[in-house]
Design an enzyme around this catalytic site. Structure first.
Site, mmCIF file in Angstrom:
data_model
loop_
_atom_site.group_PDB
_atom_site.id
_atom_site.type_symbol
_atom_site.label_atom_id
_atom_site.label_comp_id
_atom_site.label_asym_id
_atom_site.label_seq_id
_atom_site.Cartn_x
_atom_site.Cartn_y
_atom_site.Cartn_z
ATOM 1 N N SER A 143 0.843 -1.196 0.000
ATOM 2 C CA SER A 143 0.000 0.000 0.000
ATOM 3 C C SER A 143 0.876 1.243 0.000
ATOM 4 O O SER A 143 2.034 1.208 0.446
ATOM 5 C CB SER A 143 -0.895 0.012 1.238
ATOM 6 O OG SER A 143 -1.618 1.222 1.339
ATOM 7 N N TYR A 166 -1.978 -0.888 10.242
ATOM 8 C CA TYR A 166 -2.068 -1.219 8.821
ATOM 9 C C TYR A 166 -0.856 -0.674 8.067
ATOM 10 O O TYR A 166 -0.204 -1.398 7.304
ATOM 11 C CB TYR A 166 -3.353 -0.634 8.248
ATOM 12 C CG TYR A 166 -3.524 -0.847 6.764
ATOM 13 C CD1 TYR A 166 -4.005 -2.052 6.257
ATOM 14 C CD2 TYR A 166 -3.209 0.160 5.853
ATOM 15 C CE1 TYR A 166 -4.162 -2.253 4.896
ATOM 16 C CE2 TYR A 166 -3.360 -0.027 4.494
ATOM 17 C CZ TYR A 166 -3.846 -1.232 4.017
ATOM 18 O OH TYR A 166 -3.996 -1.421 2.662
#
Length: 286
Positions: A143, A166
């Site tokens: 990401s 995350y």
């Protein structure tokens, strides 16, 4: 890369962008090993691929358990003697700013465990199979959301937030990508990472209370670029933002940080399975 009759494992491929990637690979003639937790969704994903003339099998595993990650690797080895592409796509999102800290079956912070550590272990277990199938590729779906790993508090016991967890887990994937690329030089196996697209229309994004503004098709294009583009042949240790080669957080290029993460990860996952050691030994002696 000609995908016809290639064997490809995609984690997290019963939903979202992983499912689209699985469908496209099946349509291109690959044998797709579909992974997920839910058997009904897995069977549905396989049926879609087969209905379009492709070949697919479903393998169930909960990547929040290292024992199940090893069982998944066992299932792959039991079904095939080659693995041409491994796509580590499965992940847990931020679940919103107010999500409380969760732990895996092994007691590790959940996002670090699922988004990073499961892929680290699965890749390690399947490396002998990938090397035996060279040229082969590994794709880590990371990401653009990245945060430097705090090695004093990797499991985020203090100051926890789902977003922080995350972003740390996704950067860990990229450190692992660059680190393993160095180790794989000359093996015929390449490994690259990417941010497929921002806020795709997926369950993960909707659960985070974010309005999607990219399509899963756009993300699938980026993943398939790393998995099959002739332009990536022999290129390894790279990070892509969509279809464009880019730069990750500075920590990814810190050799000391990569070594710390590698040593920590090896300690957390424990010894390699006997099956993986046997395959590695057979590979050396072949």
């Amino acid at each position: 890369m000609d995908l016809k009759d290639k064997t490809i494992l995609i984690t997290g491929s019963t939903d979202g962008v992983g499912r689209v990637v699985a469908q496209r690979l099946g349509a291109a003639g690959a044998r797709v090993l579909v992974h997920g937790r839910d058997a009904a969704r897995g069977k549905a994903a396989v049926a879609e691929i087969e209905a379009a003339g492709g070949k697919a099998e479903f393998l169930a595993a909960d990547l929040a358990s290292l024992a199940e990650v090893r069982r998944l690797a066992d299932a792959v080895r039991a079904r095939t003697d080659r693995l041409d592409i491994l796509i580590n796509n499965a992940g847990v999102g931020t679940s919103g700013q107010n999500a409380g800290r969760q732990v895996s079956a092994d007691g590790y912070e959940l996002r670090f465990a699922v988004n990073y550590l499961a892929g680290f272990l699965l890749t390690s277990e399947l490396l002998p199979l990938l090397k035996a199938s060279a040229p082969a590729r590994i794709v880590n779906v990371a990401s653009a959301g990245q945060q430097a790993i705090d090695f004093a508090d990797v499991m985020l016991a203090h100051g926890y937030s789902g977003v922080r967890a995350y972003c740390q887990s996704k950067l860990a994937q990229i450190l692992f990508t660059i680190d393993l690329a160095e180790q794989l030089k000359g093996s015929g196996v390449t490994i690259n990472a990417l941010h497929p697209a921002s806020y795709m229309d997926t369950t993960m994004v909707r659960q985070a209370d974010v309005t999607p503004w990219s399509s899963v098709e756009t993300g699938a294009d980026a993943i398939l670029n790393l998995a099959a583009s002739p332009a990536l042949e022999g290129r390894s240790g790279l990070y892509f933002d969509g279809l464009r080669e880019s730069r990750a957080d500075a920590q990814a290029y810190d050799a000391g940080a990569r070594q710390k993460l590698r040593e920590l990860s090896l300690d957390l996952v424990g010894p390699a399975s006997p099956e993986s050691k046997t395959q590695e030994s057979q590979e050396r002696n072949s």
